[in-house]
Design an enzyme around this catalytic site. Sequence first.
Site, short mmCIF file in Angstrom:
data_model
loop_
_atom_site.label_atom_id
_atom_site.label_comp_id
_atom_site.label_asym_id
_atom_site.label_seq_id
_atom_site.Cartn_x
_atom_site.Cartn_y
_atom_site.Cartn_z
N SER A 151 64.16 86.53 22.75
CA SER A 151 64.14 85.18 22.18
C SER A 151 62.79 84.98 21.51
CB SER A 151 64.29 84.15 23.30
OG SER A 151 63.98 82.85 22.83
N TYR A 164 62.94 80.77 31.96
CA TYR A 164 63.44 81.45 30.74
C TYR A 164 62.30 82.15 30.00
CZ TYR A 164 66.26 81.99 26.44
OH TYR A 164 66.96 82.48 25.36
#
Length: 268
Positions: A151, A164
């Site tokens: 990401s 995350y």
Amino acid sequence: MATTHDSLKGKNVLVTGASTGIGRAIAVRFAAEGANVGINYSRSAGEAAETERLCQAVRTKGGRQFVVQADVADETQVKAMFARTFSEFGGLDVLINNSGILKETPSHELEMADFDRVVGVNLRGAFLCAREALRHFVAHNKPGVILNNSSVHQIIPKPGFVSYTISKSGMEGMTRTLALEYAGRGIRVNTVGPGAIVTPINNSWINDAEKRSGVESHIPMSRSGEPEEMAAVFAFLASDEASYITGQTIFACGGLTLFPEFRDNWST
Ligand code: NAD
């Protein structure tokens, strides 16, 4: 569907979390390239069957696929998934660690069980799968490719999503370390870092015009990305076109990693 990577034809590929979103687009792209594709899912057999149907619809260069259930955070299930892949295809050439989850919580309120689950799926799960792939490549003394779906939050902080961001920045360390450790064996390890992509993980804004334009106002290219645009990067990195690339992250993010706040000069 455009296909450009002849070297993927006949390759044995396992894609985790392939029942939806980017994982589904990756499975379909590799199927179109003529690869054999293992479609992993964790919960919805129906969604995985839909990915299988879409793969069958784009096949013009041969290849086949199968569907396999496994929670990538569970070592026993991961081992069973690889055993099934080896028995279906006779081996593995490309692993794509795509599975991922996130949970928003202020960090001071975060329960460790929630922290463990996000890191367990996104990072520990990716390593578990990478380890099984590496064991196979090493045991058979053959080259291989491991690709990770990270990401932009591998490098951009995301307040409220610390588990995350830890999982995705950890993925960079894993990618670079495994790449260096196994480079001499012809095993390449790389990562793709998506920006804001139209998938179910973003259901909170993709179908709400106002929220979506709010998200897209932060993106230099002024739009969200499509799962197929991510799949194209995975196909390139898995192919022989990327034969000299290892240990890298390609951010496919419409410019999000370019410090958009600096688009207009404000410092002088
Ligand atoms: P998605 O929710 O459609 O896909 C995530 C997939 O992971 C799902 O198919 C889900 O079933 C699977 N999964 C979840 N837990 C699992 C487990 N324990 N075992 C096996 N599979 C599991 O969303 P997506 O956007 O397609 O996400 C795919 C990857 O892309 C994720 O790693 C995500 O972090 C990453 N990513 C997405 C975006 C985006 O904007 N969509 C941006 C950056 C990174």
